[in-house]
Design an enzyme around this catalytic site. Structure first.
Site, PDB file in Angstrom:
ATOM      1  N   GLU A  50       0.805  -1.224   0.000  1.00 32.79           N
ATOM      2  CA  GLU A  50       0.000   0.000   0.000  1.00 32.79           C
ATOM      3  C   GLU A  50       0.839   1.276   0.000  1.00 32.79           C
ATOM      4  O   GLU A  50       0.836   2.039   0.981  1.00 32.79           O
ATOM      5  CB  GLU A  50      -0.951   0.027   1.201  1.00 32.79           C
ATOM      6  CG  GLU A  50      -2.082  -0.958   1.089  1.00 32.79           C
ATOM      7  CD  GLU A  50      -3.071  -0.866   2.248  1.00 32.79           C
ATOM      8  OE1 GLU A  50      -2.768  -0.215   3.255  1.00 32.79           O
ATOM      9  OE2 GLU A  50      -4.158  -1.452   2.129  1.00 32.79           O
TER      10      GLU A  50
ATOM     11  N   GLU B 294      -6.835  -7.468  -0.576  1.00 34.04           N
ATOM     12  CA  GLU B 294      -7.300  -7.572   0.807  1.00 34.04           C
ATOM     13  C   GLU B 294      -8.788  -7.235   0.832  1.00 34.04           C
ATOM     14  O   GLU B 294      -9.185  -6.143   0.414  1.00 34.04           O
ATOM     15  CB  GLU B 294      -6.546  -6.594   1.713  1.00 34.04           C
ATOM     16  CG  GLU B 294      -5.052  -6.865   1.773  1.00 34.04           C
ATOM     17  CD  GLU B 294      -4.305  -5.888   2.688  1.00 34.04           C
ATOM     18  OE1 GLU B 294      -4.947  -5.142   3.446  1.00 34.04           O
ATOM     19  OE2 GLU B 294      -3.067  -5.864   2.616  1.00 34.04           O
TER      20      GLU B 294
ATOM     21  N   GLU C  16      -3.548  -4.726  15.546  1.00 36.40           N
ATOM     22  CA  GLU C  16      -4.826  -5.039  14.887  1.00 36.40           C
ATOM     23  C   GLU C  16      -5.642  -6.105  15.630  1.00 36.40           C
ATOM     24  O   GLU C  16      -6.319  -6.930  15.022  1.00 36.40           O
ATOM     25  CB  GLU C  16      -4.558  -5.430  13.430  1.00 36.40           C
ATOM     26  CG  GLU C  16      -3.966  -4.261  12.659  1.00 36.40           C
ATOM     27  CD  GLU C  16      -3.666  -4.535  11.191  1.00 36.40           C
ATOM     28  OE1 GLU C  16      -3.652  -5.718  10.793  1.00 36.40           O
ATOM     29  OE2 GLU C  16      -3.432  -3.558  10.453  1.00 36.40           O
TER      30      GLU C  16
HETATM   31  C1  GAL Z   1      -4.476  -2.558   5.095  1.00 31.81           C
HETATM   32  C2  GAL Z   1      -3.067  -3.108   5.210  1.00 31.81           C
HETATM   33  C3  GAL Z   1      -3.025  -4.387   6.008  1.00 31.81           C
HETATM   34  C4  GAL Z   1      -3.842  -4.249   7.264  1.00 31.81           C
HETATM   35  C5  GAL Z   1      -5.233  -3.868   6.895  1.00 31.81           C
HETATM   36  C6  GAL Z   1      -6.161  -3.753   8.072  1.00 31.81           C
HETATM   37  O1  GAL Z   1      -4.468  -1.195   4.822  1.00 31.81           O
HETATM   38  O2  GAL Z   1      -2.506  -3.347   3.943  1.00 31.81           O
HETATM   39  O3  GAL Z   1      -1.691  -4.700   6.326  1.00 31.81           O
HETATM   40  O4  GAL Z   1      -3.251  -3.321   8.118  1.00 31.81           O
HETATM   41  O5  GAL Z   1      -5.221  -2.624   6.257  1.00 31.81           O
HETATM   42  O6  GAL Z   1      -7.452  -3.459   7.648  1.00 31.81           O
END
Ligand code: GAL
Length: 656
Positions: free
Chosen positions: A145, A316, A364
């Site tokens: 990202e 993702e 997270e």
């Molecule tokens: C994205 C990121 C992931 C994780 C995810 C959580 O932006 O690429 O590594 O942090 O968010 O929602």
């Protein structure tokens, strides 16, 4: 046409090695094909400078490969380890106030730091030589990202030095730069490129031309940084796809241009997180809180399909509540399935859920996953099983049909209007999204495209809101096209040098539709420019332009105070301000009629996507809705004439 697959993001380094085989088996059982790993693992891959520990990664790849899973290997450059930052503390980016973006999370590097780039070359080369030809590796992801957490622009010394070189290449002589930027204003003239500083820490605003060039430079630095990795991977890992996972709503670098170096684009889709974080209408947020905004994901799907020149993934996909929005509600049962079909309907090759197992430690912890922290299945695991079983029964592949409607999105315009919004709430991305939403409410399938002649050729309707400076070739194409063209406010408002065109806006664009803009005003929230129209409730808000129409152009809608609001000339139209929703719907209806395109009026929360033989119908509300009006005489492959909240129907259209 590629058959769709599911994937998942996996962090073997977070779990005991004895568990990996169980995980791989469960992934297969859920119908998963692709597994992305490794993108944050630098401290485990190189615990001390030059001391590599690749054994665990090899065993993880082997374990996944032996179960028939395909591995996407990430390069770990978004998370440089502590020892590396300590060795070169000036590798971190500096924010606009000159403060370092410290160690302790991620993306703490400056794209312009020469020695950090060499470190990235080194770790990527090590990984690519060690794993590049491993039969389990089918694709690569560069970094993670780019731009997330506001990390494209850095005000470091490294950035300043590289910016001076970039400027010299662009302008050759300092007098050309002074002229282009208008530096005579406020005695800002330079005698040499070495005198130029970055456009931060000035007393009041810096010169917008200086800022726009700095944004262009910053975008180029991301593209260069990525290209180095791509070149190394191509050399040592031939035949594998190289992707990057872009982040939704991140527009700080040119994703079209960066994607030219990739085999496919991908993006990270968090529908509920985006709605809570980016939406500004409270009632709308409540209404869509558990299924997500009906257009936000689809817009990005269409954008990244353009970036990837037809090849794209969701790298993702949100599995349950996330941890990073102001509020983090749980999805309605079925929403994760709807999101997968929305992506497949738009041509995604892979939808990959983030992440495999919820991490009970670090940042997270409240971010759900396919598995609970204890390793047992959670709701999204069941979603994978359902979707993979359904996909096995019918082929929803859509290929790459060209849509009749093209909506232009341009990164440079976004930077320009951020630099000089003129009204506090002018957002180019929101303007483009408003047009996109109006088109989708009319049942249309849309291609989001860059502002190039090729991208808009052979369309029926071309829409360009807020395009700062259309180039000559693009203008020629638009001037000669048989398609209906609708331009929105601020089109042609500036030259490449960030000046008002010498002949007034819209500059060269008046070859498409003839008018001058002699005044603009921005409007505080609540202020309305009311229109003379047969129906009430139509108005301009936020932004308004005062036009002097050319000979062939006539106002089809006027403001109550007597100025053109919607100007038209044959199959060309221009909206002289930011339209409220009703005005935009009315404008779209007018353009569709001119273009000879059928217009549907979809109920709230229902969206349609037509591709090849299939019509996909989505219900973004929490309540069930009847959709028989949109099925026609097609055969229902999935769903029914009524679909539940977050429901999906797929219809095979007859005669296609
Ligand atoms: C994205 C990121 C992931 C994780 C995810 C959580 O932006 O690429 O590594 O942090 O968010 O929602």
């Amino acid at each position: 046409m590629t058959k769709q697959s599911l994937g998942v993001c996996y962090y073997p380094e977070h779990w005991p090695e004895e568990r990996w085989e169980t995980d791989a088996g469960m992934m297969r059982e859920a119908g998963i094909t692709f597994v992305r790993i490794g993108e944050f693992a630098w401290s485990r891959l190189e615990p001390n400078p030059g001391e590599y520990d690749f054994g665990w990664l090899e065993r993880a790849i082997d374990t996944l490969h032996e179960k028939g899973l395909k591995v996407v290997l990430g390069t770990p450059t978004a998370t440089p380890p502590k020892w590396l930052v300590d060795r070169m503390p000036d590798m971190v980016a500096l924010d606009a106030d000159g403060r370092p973006r410290g160690f302790g999370s991620r993306r703490h590097y400056c794209f312009s730091h020469v020695a950090y780039a060499l470190e990235c070359d080194r770790i990527v080369t090590e990984l690519a030589t060690r794993f590049g030809k491993h039969p389990g590796i089918t694709a690569w992801q560069t970094d993670n990202e780019y731009g997330c957490h506001d990390t494209v622009v850095s005000y470091s010394t490294a950035a300043r030095d590289a910016f001076r070189i970039w400027l010299k290449e662009k302008y050759q002589t300092i007098s050309r730069l002074n002229d282009a930027w208008g530096n005579v204003f406020w005695s800002m003239e330079y005698r040499d490129f070495s005198e130029i500083e970055l456009p931060n820490l000035t007393v009041t605003e810096a010169n917008p031309a200086h800022r726009l060039d700095f944004r262009r430079f910053s975008s180029d630095q991301v593209i260069r940084f990525n290209r180095r990795q791509v070149e190394i991977i191509r050399e040592f890992s031939p035949g594998r796809d190289i992707l990057h996972n872009f982040m939704g709503s991140v527009t700080d670098f040119d994703h079209y241009r960066l994607s030219q170096d990739l085999d496919a684009a991908s993006w990270d889709s968090y529908p509920l997180g985006f709605l809570e974080r980016d939406g500004d209408d409270e009632a709308h947020k409540l209404k869509y809180m558990r299924v997500g905004d009906p257009d936000m994901q689809a817009f990005h799907h269409d954008l990244y399909r353009a970036c990837g020149r037809g090849r794209w993934w969701v790298m993702e996909q949100q599995p349950g509540p996330v941890n990073w929005a102001p509020w983090n509600p749980a999805p309605l049962a079925g929403a994760q399935r709807l999101w997968a079909y929305e992506a497949f309907a738009a041509g995604a090759e892979v939808v990959s859920y983030f992440r495999w197992r919820q991490a009970p430690f670090a940042q997270e912890q409240y971010h759900e996953a396919l598995l609970l922290p204890d390793g047992s299945p959670n709701a999204a695991y069941e979603t994978c099983r359902t979707v993979s079983a359904e996909l096995a029964k019918f082929d929803a592949s859509v290929g790459n049909a060209r849509a009749d409607v093209a909506l232009v999105f341009d990164y440079e315009s976004d930077w320009a209007w951020q630099i000089q919004p003129q009204g506090a709430d002018f957002s180019y991305l929101k303007l483009v999204l408003a047009f996109y939403r109006a088109l989708r409410k009319a049942g249309l399938t849309i291609d989001v495209v860059p502002p190039t002649a090729d991208a808009v050729r052979d369309r029926k309707l071309i829409i360009l809101p807020g395009l700062m400076c259309p180039n000559r070739k693009f203008i020629d194409e638009l001037a000669n096209t048989q398609a209906m063209v609708l331009a929105g406010p601020r089109t042609g408002a500036k030259t490449q040098d960030f000046r008002i065109p010498a002949d007034l806006p819209p500059g060269g664009f008046r070859e498409v539709i003839d008018f001058d803009v002699w005044r603009v005003e921005s409007l505080r929230p609540g202020a309305q420019v009311r229109l003379k129209y047969r129906e009430a409730g139509l108005f301009l808000e936020r932004w308004r332009e005062f036009l002097r129409p050319g000979e062939d152009a006539t106002a089809i809608i006027e403001s109550e105070d007597g100025h053109p609001a919607l100007l038209a000339s044959d199959k060309r139209a221009y909206l002289a301000g930011w339209p409220n929703e009703d005005l935009l719907d009315e404008t779209v209806a007018y353009c569709l009629a001119q273009a000879g395109i059928e217009r549907l009026v979809l109920p709230d929360g229902i969206r349609i996507r037509d591709h090849g033989p299939h019509r996909f119908i989505f219900n973004h509300l929490e309540d069930e809705q009847g959709i028989s009006a949109f099925i026609g005489d097609g055969e229902i492959l999935l769903g029914g004439e009524t679909i539940p909240g977050a429901g999906v129907a797929v219809v095979e259209r007859r005669g296609r």
